[in-house]
Scaffold this active site. Structure first.
Site, mmCIF file in Angstrom:
data_model
loop_
_atom_site.group_PDB
_atom_site.id
_atom_site.type_symbol
_atom_site.label_atom_id
_atom_site.label_comp_id
_atom_site.label_asym_id
_atom_site.label_seq_id
_atom_site.Cartn_x
_atom_site.Cartn_y
_atom_site.Cartn_z
ATOM 1 N N HIS A 176 0.836 -1.200 0.000
ATOM 2 C CA HIS A 176 0.000 0.000 0.000
ATOM 3 C C HIS A 176 0.873 1.252 0.000
ATOM 4 O O HIS A 176 2.084 1.181 0.218
ATOM 5 C CB HIS A 176 -0.921 0.020 1.232
ATOM 6 C CG HIS A 176 -2.116 -0.860 1.107
ATOM 7 N ND1 HIS A 176 -2.057 -2.221 1.299
ATOM 8 C CD2 HIS A 176 -3.414 -0.587 0.792
ATOM 9 C CE1 HIS A 176 -3.267 -2.749 1.123
ATOM 10 N NE2 HIS A 176 -4.099 -1.778 0.808
ATOM 11 N N LYS A 184 -0.699 4.835 4.687
ATOM 12 C CA LYS A 184 -1.690 3.949 5.310
ATOM 13 C C LYS A 184 -1.371 3.755 6.789
ATOM 14 O O LYS A 184 -0.224 3.505 7.163
ATOM 15 C CB LYS A 184 -1.719 2.599 4.587
ATOM 16 C CG LYS A 184 -2.850 1.692 5.053
ATOM 17 C CD LYS A 184 -3.016 0.512 4.128
ATOM 18 C CE LYS A 184 -4.147 -0.406 4.589
ATOM 19 N NZ LYS A 184 -5.428 0.308 4.717
#
Length: 251
Positions: free
Chosen positions: A136, A140
């Site tokens: 990601h 995040k």
């Protein structure tokens, strides 16, 4: 409610996901974007505008307060925020008792990610071992991702139902974290890099062969069809719904 224009509010509307969600709702002919608030803004703007469904894309630290607020205002909730673990899910179920309200918590709104997790559960019954890698963007907040945790749990359950034992692992010397996190006996490795959006890779192996399943969200627009599906469905599903599988007819 399905025959009328649905009044929708968005919490976290100033963020990257919230901005796209607000735009997608505004462009949908059967939805009416009636309120957008930031994560720290006046939440009563949602109820004052007559929101029937609220979508939350904020932060794990505040998402439970937002769900509680919406339910107190008799508003259905679609949650895209991470951090809804088993304990929090049970709390939400308690809040929903005696109501006809719906809360839908979705780890990943990308339809391809939902299918990848489903395919991984099917394949896991036939392979000796499996590990997950989730990648990601660097902003995040949680690791592993909710998508990876949900996928690992589903894979673990599928393996147990097939009578498979623990995944083989002869590691005895390890730098802390080298084997990743362990979710229900499944190793999950997290990568955080600028340039990434959301990516899931499932690696399955048996003697002489491997199978790799991978899903890539290259742009946040990939989440919008799933978000709109959840918004349109949540009021018809009283109680707590986890994930999109049942909505898509995959359960």
């Amino acid at each position: 409610m399905s025959d009328e224009v649905l009044r929708v509010g968005v919490i976290g509307a100033r963020g990257r996901m919230g901005t796209q969600v607000s735009r997608a709702i505004d462009e949908a002919p059967d939805l009416d974007l009636v309120a957008t608030v930031g994560g720290r803004e006046w939440l009563f703007a949602l109820s004052d505008a007559g929101s029937q469904v609220v979508v939350d894309f904020t932060h794990p630290d505040v998402v439970m307060d937002h769900i509680r607020f919406a339910l107190d205002q008799q508003i259905h909730v679609v949650v895209g925020t991470s951090g809804i673990d088993d304990e929090r899910a049970e709390t939400i179920r308690g809040w929903l008792q005696g109501t006809d309200l719906g809360v839908m918590v979705v780890p990943n709104f990308a339809l391809g990610a939902v299918l990848a997790a489903r395919f991984a559960r099917e394949a896991a019954r036939f392979f000796e071992s499996v590990e997950l890698v989730e990648l990601h963007h660097a902003g995040k907040a949680d690791a592993p991702s909710g998508t990876a945790v949900a996928a690992a749990r589903g894979i673990s359950q599928a393996r147990a139902a097939a009578g498979l034992g623990d995944v083989p692992d002869a590691t005895t010397i390890e730098t802390a974290g080298a084997r990743g996190a362990t979710v229900d006996g499944i190793h999950v490795h997290s990568v955080r890099l600028p340039g990434m959006v959301a990516h899931l890779e499932v690696l399955l192996g048996s003697t002489g062969e491997t199978l790799t399943l991978r899903h890539d969200s290259l742009d946040r627009s990939s989440f919008m069809p799933g978000v709109l599906t959840a918004v349109r469905s949540v009021s018809q599903r009283p109680g707590l719904t986890l994930g999109l599988e049942s909505v898509l007819g995959l359960d």
